[in-house]
Design an enzyme around this catalytic site. Structure first.
Site, PDB file in Angstrom:
ATOM      1  N   CYS A   1       0.833  -1.197   0.000  1.00  0.00           N
ATOM      2  CA  CYS A   1       0.000   0.000   0.000  1.00  0.00           C
ATOM      3  C   CYS A   1       0.875   1.257   0.000  1.00  0.00           C
ATOM      4  CB  CYS A   1      -0.927   0.004   1.211  1.00  0.00           C
ATOM      5  SG  CYS A   1      -2.255  -1.225   1.114  1.00  0.00           S
TER       6      CYS A   1
ATOM      7  N   TYR B   1      -8.448  -8.453   6.681  1.00  0.00           N
ATOM      8  CA  TYR B   1      -9.416  -7.751   5.852  1.00  0.00           C
ATOM      9  C   TYR B   1     -10.620  -8.656   5.608  1.00  0.00           C
ATOM     10  CZ  TYR B   1      -5.519  -4.543   5.459  1.00  0.00           C
ATOM     11  OH  TYR B   1      -4.493  -3.681   5.768  1.00  0.00           O
TER      12      TYR B   1
END
Length: 355
Positions: free
Chosen positions: A25, A182
């Site tokens: 990310c 997640y």
């Protein structure tokens, strides 16, 4: 010959070596749009000789973003810049991949350099988080909304629509992000899934969402393109997901037509004690590979060329994914080839710098 530089063919894609840029990310987007940062970040790793460059966790929906700065593929307008990036990667001899993700209860957080704290859904920059159960990641955070059947159907549709955009953007590999706490990981871990319907309870029920997402993706993803899944091989917490669970899941994924399981770990339990050391997750890649008979990727504190070569040489994994080491050294494959005594093609513009 260095084992790290042996080629690997998966479906119709030939990978020139076993070195992969792991999704990382960058928290550098606005409304999900890629920009020149992503072009340079990903493109430089292709110039550096990686066989596969996987773009960061890319949100399938606005609510699926970890932060306001996440890369996204939830609107057609995202495609143009991503296509420029994939064209550049392919022009320099690497394969472009993308990780499709939904952050679940870990959505709506600040970027790490802004503190990383949850942004309340009532804040103008925040949004509601969704999860299998209304259990927050930490006691101080707002509880997520438990996904109903309509919400689950939306997730599957969003993955399918994202995959259609992935194709238009020119990516050749998809990795479904089912790790690190997640959404999909939240469903298969008993620590975060307390549902009593067909998506909760038994192992078969808890992996159902992942399998249905795979079905949705495969409806539009070409049969001859590789499909990877990243899992958290253990929750590192008693009563949670285990290595044996990962083997059982990998066997199902193999039958589903998944080509490679990327074996990471953790992320679903705040404060879990993870025994960090060089290659600390390689054992999971080796176990899944041996016991499930599927290709695996090893990731986690792999930093040295000899270390990476040994993983492939000893059949512990089929690909080696590097993250932080690629941040430190975008040209790791060029250096690794030199250390291992292997001749590798350099970019013509850099040939004068060869050892």
């Amino acid at each position: 010959m260095a084992h790290l530089f042996s080629s690997l063919k998966i479906k119709n894609i030939e990978f020139k070596n076993r070195i992969v840029v792991s999704p990382m990310c960058e928290y550098s987007s606005e409304d999900g749009f890629a920009n020149d940062w992503h072009l340079v970040h990903l493109g430089s790793r292709a110039i550096g000789g990686a066989a596969l460059v996987i773009a960061e966790a890319t949100a399938i929906s606005p609510e699926g973003r970890i932060s306001p700065g996440d890369l996204g593929i939830y609107k057609d307008e995202h495609i143009e810049k991503l296509k420029q990036i994939t064209d550049f990667i392919h022009a320099h001899g690497s394969v472009a991949g993308i990780q499709l993700a939904h952050a679940g209860r870990k959505a709506s957080h600040q970027e790490p350099w802004n503190g990383g704290k949850q942004i309340p859904s009532t804040h103008e920059n925040g949004w509601k988080q969704f999860a299998p159960s209304a259990i927050s990641f930490t006691e101080t955070e707002e509880a997520p909304v438990e996904l109903d059947k309509q919400g689950i159907e939306k997730v599957k549709t969003d993955f399918k629509t994202a995959t259609m955009r992935v194709l238009k953007a020119g990516f050749k590999v998809i990795e479904i992000h089912a790790a690190h706490g997640y959404l999909i990981h939240e469903f298969y871990s008993p620590l975060s899934n307390h549902r009593t319907d067909e998506y909760g309870g038994s192992f078969e029920n808890r992996i159902r969402l992942l399998l249905e997402v795979i079905d949705s993706v495969k409806e539009v993803w070409p049969e001859d393109h590789p499909l990877f899944v990243r899992i958290s091989s253990t929750d590192w917490t008693e009563g949670g997901w285990t290595g044996d669970d990962s083997v059982a899941l990998a066997k199902v994924l193999k039958d589903k037509g998944v080509d490679l399981v990327d074996c990471s770990s953790g992320g679903n339990v705040a404060g879990a004690k993870i025994p960090l050391k060089p290659g600390y997750q390689v054992e999971f890649a080796e176990k899944v590979r041996r016991e499930a008979g599927i290709l695996t990727g090893a990731v986690g504190l792999i930093t040295e060329p000899v270390q990476a070569d040994e993983i492939i040489k000893n059949n512990q994994a089929d690909m080696v994914l590097l993250a932080r080491e690629f941040l430190r050294d975008p040209y790791f494959p060029l250096r690794a080839a030199h250390v291992l005594g292997h001749e590798i093609k350099w970019p013509l513009q850099y040939e004068r710098a060869k050892w």
